[in-house]
Design a protein around this motif. Structure first.
Motif, PDB file in Angstrom:
ATOM      1  N   PHE A 200       0.819  -1.207   0.000  1.00  0.00           N
ATOM      2  CA  PHE A 200       0.000   0.000   0.000  1.00  0.00           C
ATOM      3  C   PHE A 200       0.857   1.262   0.000  1.00  0.00           C
ATOM      4  O   PHE A 200       0.487   2.267  -0.608  1.00  0.00           O
ATOM      5  N   THR A 201       2.010   1.193   0.649  1.00  0.00           N
ATOM      6  CA  THR A 201       2.928   2.333   0.624  1.00  0.00           C
ATOM      7  C   THR A 201       3.375   2.611  -0.801  1.00  0.00           C
ATOM      8  O   THR A 201       3.342   3.765  -1.261  1.00  0.00           O
ATOM      9  N   ALA A 202       3.775   1.565  -1.513  1.00  0.00           N
ATOM     10  CA  ALA A 202       4.221   1.740  -2.899  1.00  0.00           C
ATOM     11  C   ALA A 202       3.088   2.235  -3.792  1.00  0.00           C
ATOM     12  O   ALA A 202       3.272   3.161  -4.605  1.00  0.00           O
ATOM     13  N   ALA A 203       1.898   1.650  -3.645  1.00  0.00           N
ATOM     14  CA  ALA A 203       0.762   2.021  -4.496  1.00  0.00           C
ATOM     15  C   ALA A 203       0.338   3.473  -4.272  1.00  0.00           C
ATOM     16  O   ALA A 203       0.050   4.201  -5.231  1.00  0.00           O
ATOM     17  N   ILE A 204       0.318   3.903  -3.020  1.00  0.00           N
ATOM     18  CA  ILE A 204      -0.077   5.287  -2.714  1.00  0.00           C
ATOM     19  C   ILE A 204       0.903   6.270  -3.340  1.00  0.00           C
ATOM     20  O   ILE A 204       0.511   7.269  -3.966  1.00  0.00           O
ATOM     21  N   GLY A 205       2.196   5.988  -3.181  1.00  0.00           N
ATOM     22  CA  GLY A 205       3.206   6.883  -3.731  1.00  0.00           C
ATOM     23  C   GLY A 205       3.161   6.966  -5.245  1.00  0.00           C
ATOM     24  O   GLY A 205       3.309   8.057  -5.827  1.00  0.00           O
ATOM     25  N   LEU A 206       2.946   5.838  -5.918  1.00  0.00           N
ATOM     26  CA  LEU A 206       2.842   5.838  -7.371  1.00  0.00           C
ATOM     27  C   LEU A 206       1.589   6.575  -7.835  1.00  0.00           C
ATOM     28  O   LEU A 206       1.623   7.326  -8.819  1.00  0.00           O
ATOM     29  N   GLU A 207       0.481   6.355  -7.130  1.00  0.00           N
ATOM     30  CA  GLU A 207      -0.777   7.016  -7.495  1.00  0.00           C
ATOM     31  C   GLU A 207      -0.681   8.527  -7.357  1.00  0.00           C
ATOM     32  O   GLU A 207      -1.174   9.279  -8.212  1.00  0.00           O
ATOM     33  N   GLU A 208      -0.049   8.966  -6.274  1.00  0.00           N
ATOM     34  CA  GLU A 208       0.069  10.412  -6.016  1.00  0.00           C
ATOM     35  C   GLU A 208       1.300  11.026  -6.679  1.00  0.00           C
ATOM     36  O   GLU A 208       1.610  12.194  -6.460  1.00  0.00           O
ATOM     37  N   LYS A 209       1.987  10.199  -7.490  1.00  0.00           N
ATOM     38  CA  LYS A 209       3.157  10.656  -8.250  1.00  0.00           C
ATOM     39  C   LYS A 209       4.243  11.260  -7.357  1.00  0.00           C
ATOM     40  O   LYS A 209       4.900  12.251  -7.709  1.00  0.00           O
ATOM     41  N   LYS A 210       4.411  10.651  -6.198  1.00  0.00           N
ATOM     42  CA  LYS A 210       5.473  11.081  -5.290  1.00  0.00           C
ATOM     43  C   LYS A 210       6.825  10.516  -5.735  1.00  0.00           C
ATOM     44  O   LYS A 210       7.878  11.013  -5.352  1.00  0.00           O
ATOM     45  N   PHE A 211       6.767   9.446  -6.508  1.00  0.00           N
ATOM     46  CA  PHE A 211       7.971   8.833  -7.071  1.00  0.00           C
ATOM     47  C   PHE A 211       7.556   7.919  -8.219  1.00  0.00           C
ATOM     48  O   PHE A 211       6.369   7.626  -8.412  1.00  0.00           O
ATOM     49  N   LYS A 212       8.535   7.462  -8.977  1.00  0.00           N
ATOM     50  CA  LYS A 212       8.325   6.508 -10.062  1.00  0.00           C
ATOM     51  C   LYS A 212       8.995   5.182  -9.696  1.00  0.00           C
ATOM     52  O   LYS A 212       9.741   5.107  -8.722  1.00  0.00           O
ATOM     53  N   ILE A 213       8.749   4.168 -10.496  1.00  0.00           N
ATOM     54  CA  ILE A 213       9.351   2.864 -10.225  1.00  0.00           C
ATOM     55  C   ILE A 213      10.882   2.946 -10.235  1.00  0.00           C
ATOM     56  O   ILE A 213      11.560   2.275  -9.460  1.00  0.00           O
ATOM     57  N   ASN A 214      11.423   3.823 -11.116  1.00  0.00           N
ATOM     58  CA  ASN A 214      12.878   3.919 -11.225  1.00  0.00           C
ATOM     59  C   ASN A 214      13.490   5.031 -10.377  1.00  0.00           C
ATOM     60  O   ASN A 214      14.698   5.285 -10.459  1.00  0.00           O
ATOM     61  N   THR A 215      12.662   5.713  -9.585  1.00  0.00           N
ATOM     62  CA  THR A 215      13.197   6.731  -8.667  1.00  0.00           C
ATOM     63  C   THR A 215      14.110   6.068  -7.646  1.00  0.00           C
ATOM     64  O   THR A 215      13.768   5.013  -7.102  1.00  0.00           O
ATOM     65  N   LYS A 216      15.244   6.691  -7.376  1.00  0.00           N
ATOM     66  CA  LYS A 216      16.216   6.075  -6.477  1.00  0.00           C
ATOM     67  C   LYS A 216      16.314   6.811  -5.149  1.00  0.00           C
ATOM     68  O   LYS A 216      16.179   8.037  -5.092  1.00  0.00           O
ATOM     69  N   PHE A 217      16.522   6.040  -4.090  1.00  0.00           N
ATOM     70  CA  PHE A 217      16.668   6.570  -2.740  1.00  0.00           C
ATOM     71  C   PHE A 217      17.955   6.027  -2.119  1.00  0.00           C
ATOM     72  O   PHE A 217      18.332   4.870  -2.356  1.00  0.00           O
ATOM     73  N   GLU A 218      18.577   6.865  -1.309  1.00  0.00           N
ATOM     74  CA  GLU A 218      19.787   6.425  -0.630  1.00  0.00           C
ATOM     75  C   GLU A 218      19.426   5.456   0.495  1.00  0.00           C
ATOM     76  O   GLU A 218      18.581   5.763   1.338  1.00  0.00           O
ATOM     77  N   ILE A 219      20.057   4.325   0.508  1.00  0.00           N
ATOM     78  CA  ILE A 219      19.781   3.311   1.531  1.00  0.00           C
ATOM     79  C   ILE A 219      21.007   3.166   2.426  1.00  0.00           C
ATOM     80  O   ILE A 219      22.046   2.634   2.006  1.00  0.00           O
ATOM     81  N   ASN A 220      20.888   3.655   3.633  1.00  0.00           N
ATOM     82  CA  ASN A 220      21.974   3.550   4.609  1.00  0.00           C
ATOM     83  C   ASN A 220      21.848   2.241   5.382  1.00  0.00           C
ATOM     84  O   ASN A 220      20.947   1.442   5.145  1.00  0.00           O
ATOM     85  N   LYS A 221      22.731   2.027   6.355  1.00  0.00           N
ATOM     86  CA  LYS A 221      22.699   0.784   7.123  1.00  0.00           C
ATOM     87  C   LYS A 221      21.508   0.713   8.066  1.00  0.00           C
ATOM     88  O   LYS A 221      21.045  -0.373   8.421  1.00  0.00           O
ATOM     89  N   SER A 222      21.022   1.884   8.496  1.00  0.00           N
ATOM     90  CA  SER A 222      19.834   1.926   9.363  1.00  0.00           C
ATOM     91  C   SER A 222      19.195   3.298   9.261  1.00  0.00           C
ATOM     92  O   SER A 222      19.777   4.238   8.700  1.00  0.00           O
ATOM     93  N   ILE A 223      17.984   3.393   9.805  1.00  0.00           N
ATOM     94  CA  ILE A 223      17.262   4.666   9.807  1.00  0.00           C
ATOM     95  C   ILE A 223      16.510   4.793  11.127  1.00  0.00           C
ATOM     96  O   ILE A 223      16.007   3.808  11.662  1.00  0.00           O
ATOM     97  N   LYS A 224      16.452   6.012  11.660  1.00  0.00           N
ATOM     98  CA  LYS A 224      15.832   6.224  12.961  1.00  0.00           C
ATOM     99  C   LYS A 224      14.321   6.349  12.825  1.00  0.00           C
ATOM    100  O   LYS A 224      13.808   7.113  12.010  1.00  0.00           O
ATOM    101  N   VAL A 225      13.611   5.557  13.628  1.00  0.00           N
ATOM    102  CA  VAL A 225      12.145   5.620  13.709  1.00  0.00           C
ATOM    103  C   VAL A 225      11.791   5.757  15.181  1.00  0.00           C
ATOM    104  O   VAL A 225      11.987   4.813  15.955  1.00  0.00           O
TER     105      VAL A 225
END
Length: 376
Positions: A200-225
């Motif tokens: 659902f996260t992926a579908a929402i973002g694609l629908e709202e054009k927040k990113f594309k399938i080939n949009t790239k994000f930096e992936i670090n070793k961890s992320i704070k939540v």
């Protein structure tokens, strides 16, 4: 019956033995005769009932062999009337869906309860398929053995019209003897489903054009939540920057959190609500649960829910919402009754373009991603 007209239940003609104490001429003789015929009835228990001078049942659904002995008594205070006993032809196979009836043939669970009045008058053609039900149950039993699990559940649904072809919850019970576990994990169980919620996260973002399938994000070793740090069990790609396709197909927690932060809380809540993940499912079963989700929705909730934690839904909720993502974006209503049309769409919340992209991403999960061994 199932969708192919295979009988799931039957009504056996039986007899009830009724006693009218005020009509009995010789009570002592009657008591001795009854306790001779039925070893499980004590003299004292039947005497107490007769002394109340009120009608009662001596036996419900009596066996034919004892029935003739009662008739031979020639007692005017005894009446024998027809009754019907519900027989479940496949024992526990459909127990949580079909349900069961009480001794008066009144539904007390499952379809027997929700459609009680209908079932008294006519046969019901259900959406269920006996063959698929057998397969699903066997597969769940096999998985429970492999993982030494206490329980399991699974369902098969037509994503275009909501027909439920199979619904299995284990352990189950035999409604013929009403012994076993009666909790339907598919409709009553609430679970934090983890990575499948990334759909659902992926579908929402694609629908709202927040990113594309080939949009790239930096992936670090961890992320704070919140106060904790979230990591991945394996990197989603070989590079520092990974595409949405990489993130989804390799089930990256870090990547999914970055996706939802692009999307935002309001869009997340809006779409999860439209997908029915905040409400009880509308289905012709009495055993239904309502999802659990945060009263106060903070950023930590947004992040956690994006990759499958912090919201608890039933397997049926999950199947329905996933169907909407994949069927062209249409809401469907689930049914255990066979429908006359193959397509039964309601409101549309995702475009065909988004749905097509999500079907592609699902295929990549199986061919290249974390589910690549699913069919191996």
């Amino acid at each position: 019956v199932d969708r192919n007209n295979v009988s799931l239940t039957a009504n056996l003609k039986m007899q009830n033995i009724q006693i009218f104490p005020e009509r009995i001429h010789n009570r002592e003789r009657f008591l001795k005769n009854i306790t001779t015929i039925y070893n499980d009835i004590t003299y004292q228990s039947i005497e107490e009932k007769i002394n109340r001078n009120k009608f009662f049942y001596l036996k419900r659904n009596a066996s034919p062999k004892d029935l003739q002995k009662i008739i031979n008594l020639g007692e005017t205070g005894v009446e024998i009337v027809d009754s019907y006993k519900r027989k479940y032809l496949h024992k526990s196979l459909f127990s949580h869906v079909v349900g069961e009836v009480d001794i008066d043939n009144k539904g007390i669970s499952g379809l027997e309860m929700s459609l009680d009045n209908y079932l008294h008058d006519q046969d019901l053609i259900s959406s269920l398929d006996l063959r698929i039900q057998h397969i699903v149950r066997d597969e769940i039993l096999n998985a429970m053995t492999i993982f030494d699990a206490m329980g399991g559940s699974g369902l098969v649904m037509n994503i275009n019209n909501g027909e439920i072809l199979s619904m299995v919850s284990l352990p189950d019970f035999d409604p013929n003897i009403s012994i076993g576990e009666k909790f339907n994990r598919n409709t009553l169980g609430l679970y934090e489903f983890g990575s499948v919620m990334k759909t659902f996260t992926a579908a929402i973002g694609l629908e709202e054009k927040k990113f594309k399938i080939n949009t790239k994000f930096e992936i670090n070793k961890s992320i704070k939540v919140g106060k904790n740090r979230v990591s991945d069990s394996h990197p989603p790609c070989q590079n520092k920057f990974c595409s949405v396709e990489d993130i989804f197909s390799n089930s990256s927690n870090i990547g999914t959190i970055k996706l939802i932060r692009e999307i935002g809380t309001e869009y997340q809540k809006k779409y999860l609500n439209r997908l029915g993940l905040f409400d009880r499912v509308n289905l012709n079963l009495p055993e239904l649960s309502s999802p659990l989700y945060p009263d106060i929705w903070r950023q930590v909730n947004t992040d956690s829910i994006a990759y499958g934690y912090g919201i608890s839904i039933s397997p049926l909720h999950l199947a329905l919402a996933t169907s909407t993502v994949l069927n062209g974006g249409y809401i469907i209503e689930p049914s255990l009754i066979k429908k006359n049309k193959y397509y039964d769409y309601k409101n549309r919340i995702f475009s065909e373009d988004t749905s097509e992209k999500m079907r592609y991403l699902f295929s990549k999960v199986v061919t290249d991603g974390t589910a690549s061994t699913a069919f191996g």
